[in-house]
Motif scaffolding. Sequence first.
Motif, short mmCIF file in Angstrom:
data_model
loop_
_atom_site.label_atom_id
_atom_site.label_comp_id
_atom_site.label_asym_id
_atom_site.label_seq_id
_atom_site.Cartn_x
_atom_site.Cartn_y
_atom_site.Cartn_z
N GLU A 66 0.69 -1.21 0.20
CA GLU A 66 0.01 0.00 0.04
C GLU A 66 0.99 1.34 -0.02
OE1 GLU A 66 -3.47 2.25 2.72
OE2 GLU A 66 -2.44 0.49 3.49
N THR A 69 2.61 1.67 -3.45
CA THR A 69 1.54 1.92 -4.31
C THR A 69 1.65 3.47 -4.25
OG1 THR A 69 0.48 -0.08 -4.38
CG2 THR A 69 -0.73 1.92 -5.29
N LEU A 70 1.42 4.18 -2.95
CA LEU A 70 1.26 5.51 -2.87
C LEU A 70 2.54 6.26 -3.29
CD1 LEU A 70 -0.78 5.48 0.65
CD2 LEU A 70 -1.49 6.14 -1.73
N ARG A 71 3.51 5.62 -3.00
CA ARG A 71 4.88 6.09 -3.33
C ARG A 71 5.10 6.55 -4.75
NH1 ARG A 71 9.83 4.09 -4.98
NH2 ARG A 71 11.72 5.29 -4.33
N TYR A 72 4.45 5.51 -5.52
CA TYR A 72 4.86 5.60 -7.14
C TYR A 72 3.70 6.62 -7.57
CZ TYR A 72 8.45 1.91 -7.30
OH TYR A 72 9.43 1.25 -7.07
N GLU A 73 2.82 6.67 -6.84
CA GLU A 73 1.63 7.69 -7.36
C GLU A 73 2.13 9.00 -7.31
OE1 GLU A 73 -2.02 6.85 -5.51
OE2 GLU A 73 -2.22 5.03 -6.34
N GLY A 74 3.14 9.41 -6.37
CA GLY A 74 3.62 10.85 -6.30
C GLY A 74 3.41 11.49 -5.14
N HIS A 76 1.52 13.96 -3.95
CA HIS A 76 0.03 14.20 -3.64
C HIS A 76 -0.47 12.94 -2.65
CE1 HIS A 76 -1.17 11.26 -6.97
NE2 HIS A 76 -2.15 10.95 -6.24
N THR A 77 0.24 11.92 -2.41
CA THR A 77 -0.11 10.84 -1.61
C THR A 77 0.67 11.19 -0.18
OG1 THR A 77 1.64 9.46 -2.11
CG2 THR A 77 -0.36 9.28 -3.20
N ARG A 81 0.78 8.28 3.13
CA ARG A 81 2.05 7.87 3.48
C ARG A 81 2.42 8.16 4.86
NH1 ARG A 81 6.09 9.04 -1.17
NH2 ARG A 81 4.62 10.58 -1.76
#
Length: 126
Positions: A66, A69-74, A76-77, A81
């Motif tokens: 999880e 996934t957030l890390r790779y989304e950029g 804005h997450t 995180r």
Amino acid sequence: MSYSIGEFSALSAVSVHTLRYYEKERLLIVRRDTRGRRMYVPEDLEWIRFIRKLKETGMPIRNIREYATLRYEGEHTLSQRLGILLQHRRRVLEEKKRWEANLANIEKKIGFYEEKLSGGGGKNPA
């Protein structure tokens, strides 16, 4: 600069098998060259080190996934995180307290045995 899976394995001290597992579990997204070969970059090394720290502190793979996934989304997450890490920190601190209590009990028992072996009395602390 990029590294093959073998080079990256040696550099990171993580087995090729484990690197493939991390990729399969979507903890690590690896670039590929035109022939489909994995190409690791220096940033992947820091990320692998962080994954290992999360694992060493008991974070389940699903939570690491999880977070990844957030890390790779950029960026804005970031708050999401942060939330994952704050929750994990609470669990780590609770576990640390349990370890400290268990260590105190072991220390008591060691003291008992040392006293007995040195000829002293002493009541068995269980």
